[in-house]
Design an enzyme around this catalytic site. Structure first.
Site, PDB file in Angstrom:
ATOM      1  N   TRP A 102      10.371   8.328  -3.240  1.00  0.00           N
ATOM      2  CA  TRP A 102       9.616   9.562  -3.455  1.00  0.00           C
ATOM      3  C   TRP A 102      10.355  10.507  -4.383  1.00  0.00           C
ATOM      4  O   TRP A 102       9.725  11.199  -5.179  1.00  0.00           O
ATOM      5  CB  TRP A 102       9.209  10.205  -2.133  1.00  0.00           C
ATOM      6  CG  TRP A 102       8.219   9.332  -1.417  1.00  0.00           C
ATOM      7  CD1 TRP A 102       8.412   8.652  -0.255  1.00  0.00           C
ATOM      8  CD2 TRP A 102       6.891   8.983  -1.875  1.00  0.00           C
ATOM      9  NE1 TRP A 102       7.289   7.907   0.039  1.00  0.00           N
ATOM     10  CE2 TRP A 102       6.345   8.094  -0.932  1.00  0.00           C
ATOM     11  CE3 TRP A 102       6.129   9.328  -2.986  1.00  0.00           C
ATOM     12  CZ2 TRP A 102       5.059   7.552  -1.060  1.00  0.00           C
ATOM     13  CZ3 TRP A 102       4.847   8.790  -3.115  1.00  0.00           C
ATOM     14  CH2 TRP A 102       4.339   7.914  -2.158  1.00  0.00           C
ATOM     15  N   ASP A 172      10.510  18.516  -0.849  1.00  0.00           N
ATOM     16  CA  ASP A 172       9.330  17.747  -0.463  1.00  0.00           C
ATOM     17  C   ASP A 172       9.552  17.359   1.000  1.00  0.00           C
ATOM     18  O   ASP A 172      10.374  16.498   1.305  1.00  0.00           O
ATOM     19  CB  ASP A 172       9.216  16.500  -1.347  1.00  0.00           C
ATOM     20  CG  ASP A 172       8.111  15.553  -0.876  1.00  0.00           C
ATOM     21  OD1 ASP A 172       7.440  15.845   0.135  1.00  0.00           O
ATOM     22  OD2 ASP A 172       7.922  14.508  -1.537  1.00  0.00           O
ATOM     23  N   LYS A 196       0.900  13.304   7.810  1.00  0.00           N
ATOM     24  CA  LYS A 196       1.861  12.662   8.700  1.00  0.00           C
ATOM     25  C   LYS A 196       1.971  13.461  10.001  1.00  0.00           C
ATOM     26  O   LYS A 196       1.548  12.991  11.050  1.00  0.00           O
ATOM     27  CB  LYS A 196       3.223  12.521   8.016  1.00  0.00           C
ATOM     28  CG  LYS A 196       3.197  11.491   6.882  1.00  0.00           C
ATOM     29  CD  LYS A 196       3.593  12.118   5.609  1.00  0.00           C
ATOM     30  CE  LYS A 196       3.704  11.265   4.381  1.00  0.00           C
ATOM     31  NZ  LYS A 196       3.157   9.954   4.299  1.00  0.00           N
TER      32      LYS A 196
HETATM   33  N1  PMP Z   1       6.473  12.456  -0.820  1.00  0.00           N
HETATM   34  C1  PMP Z   1       6.686  11.864   0.359  1.00  0.00           C
HETATM   35  C2  PMP Z   1       7.990  12.096   1.043  1.00  0.00           C
HETATM   36  C3  PMP Z   1       5.703  11.058   0.925  1.00  0.00           C
HETATM   37  O1  PMP Z   1       5.913  10.456   2.089  1.00  0.00           O
HETATM   38  C4  PMP Z   1       4.473  10.877   0.253  1.00  0.00           C
HETATM   39  C5  PMP Z   1       3.349  10.047   0.832  1.00  0.00           C
HETATM   40  N2  PMP Z   1       3.675   9.015   1.641  1.00  0.00           N
HETATM   41  C6  PMP Z   1       4.296  11.492  -0.977  1.00  0.00           C
HETATM   42  C7  PMP Z   1       5.313  12.279  -1.483  1.00  0.00           C
HETATM   43  C8  PMP Z   1       3.016  11.357  -1.727  1.00  0.00           C
HETATM   44  O2  PMP Z   1       2.073  12.114  -1.080  1.00  0.00           O
HETATM   45  P1  PMP Z   1       0.524  12.124  -1.458  1.00  0.00           P
HETATM   46  O3  PMP Z   1       0.065  10.723  -1.432  1.00  0.00           O
HETATM   47  O4  PMP Z   1      -0.068  12.962  -0.386  1.00  0.00           O
HETATM   48  O5  PMP Z   1       0.395  12.750  -2.801  1.00  0.00           O
END
Ligand code: PMP
Length: 360
Positions: A102, A172, A196
């Site tokens: 991420w 994040d 989540k």
């Molecule tokens: N950052 C983290 C830490 C995540 O776990 C996720 C989704 N699993 C994302 C970003 C991406 O999020 P989204 O799909 O809601 O844009």
């Protein structure tokens, strides 16, 4: 009706009482004669739902008065672009800490808007650690320092809040927000998708310090401009109304459980059950360094990957789903967010022991 133990990384399990209340209120929310989905976002019913959710979130996280909470859309992936658009404030670069999948996505996206300085990376440990703060090569002129508070795929989590001096810290927190108390005052900005620990996908939470508002790049889309959204109380465009309603019910549920201190105790107990077992034998292994193991996402591997399919099949037969690890890491991953009851983890560990006995 049979409910499974759902170990999905997100969208993830929600507290059953929340789902029951939503079901009971589906056709007629509190005598309004409407579903929340059918309400005008400007009507008095929804305005009350929205305001209550905001107040509860502020209370749960003890958000200081000089911070705004925004309910936005686009998820964390959109925030990867929205953050630089709003926070550069005339500067040209930002610092990013690379701790896994991420963070890599954040770095890649931010690179479209600014000069990205990767101030530290855990690549050399195959993303099983968080680089020690002392090793970070921060740029004093950076617009902000970005971290991923919990890497959902790799299962590494910060168990310290890095000091970045006068440079705003941006996190994040998609996969660990509301899992434990957090000192919001140490951050310039915290963001996360809701799917989540908070509610349905479609809602993005942003918590931002007042002095960072109102200095976006001119090209910033209005819906993604923190200053404009703050001025409009997150109603510049139609917000994700139903997701906000469910989030509000989840906030109420967390408060009724005893708030974030109680959530932390519950989450630590669940994670300890799993990690203690993983550390006690050789049939399974946990790749992440002990001091940065995630309380929310627990990746583990079977010694013999050829047994993975049989393991997953047996889990499914016992009512445990979504244990397959992300393809980048392989193996298994148990996501054990707030709504996962301890019985779910007990059932998983009992099954792991049984499987080990049979195949070990
Ligand atoms: N950052 C983290 C830490 C995540 O776990 C996720 C989704 N699993 C994302 C970003 C991406 O999020 P989204 O799909 O809601 O844009």
């Amino acid at each position: 009706m049979t409910r499974v133990f759902n170990f999905s990384a997100g969208p993830a399990a929600l507290p059953e009482p929340v789902l029951r209340q939503a079901a009971a209120e589906m056709l007629d929310w509190q005598g309004s004669g409407m579903s929340v989905m059918e309400m005008s976002h400007r009507g008095k019913e929804f305005i009350a739902i929205h305001a209550e959710a905001m107040t509860l979130l502020r209370e749960l996280l003890a958000v200081p008065a000089n911070y705004k909470i925004l309910f936005m859309q686009g998820g964390a992936i959109a925030e990867n672009a929205i953050v630089p658009m709003n926070l550069l404030r005339g500067r040209t670069g930002a610092d990013y800490i690379d701790t896994g999948e991420w963070s890599k996505k954040s770095i890649e996206e931010a690179g479209k808007y600014c000069q990205v300085n990767v101030a530290a990376s855990a690549k050399d440990t195959n993303y099983t650690t968080i680089p020690a703060r002392a090793s970070w090569k921060l740029d004093p002129n950076a617009a902000y320092v970005h971290i991923c508070a919990n890497e959902t795929i790799g299962g590494v989590e910060y168990h310290f809040t890095p000091d970045t001096g006068d440079v705003p810290l941006v996190a994040d927190a998609s996969s660990n927000i509301l899992s434990r108390p957090l000192d919001v005052s140490k951050y310039g900005l915290i963001y996360g998708g809701a799917q989540k620990n908070i509610g349905p996908a479609g809602l993005t939470i942003v918590i931002i310090r007042d002095d960072l508002l109102g200095r976006s790049l001119p090209v910033t889309p209005s819906a993604f401009d923190y200053g404009l959204q703050a001025a409009a109380d997150s109603m510049l465009n139609t917000p994700p109304t139903y997701a906000i309603y469910i989030a509000g019910l989840v906030f109420k549920w967390i408060k009724a459980q005893g708030g974030l201190t109680a959530m932390e105790a519950h989450n630590r107990a669940k994670a300890a059950l799993l990690y203690d077992y993983l550390d006690s034998q050789d049939f399974y292994s946990a790749p992440v360094a002990r001091d940065c193991r995630s309380l929310m996402n627990v990746p583990f591997k079977l010694q013999d990957a050829k047994l993975d399919d049989a393991f997953l099949k047996g889990a499914q037969a016992r009512g445990m789903v979504q244990l397959k690890g992300h393809r980048v890491v392989g193996g298994m991953r148990a996501s054990i967010y707030n709504a996962m009851p301890i019985e779910g983890v007990q059932t998983l560990v009992a099954y792991m022991k049984e499987f080990e006995k049979e195949h070990g």
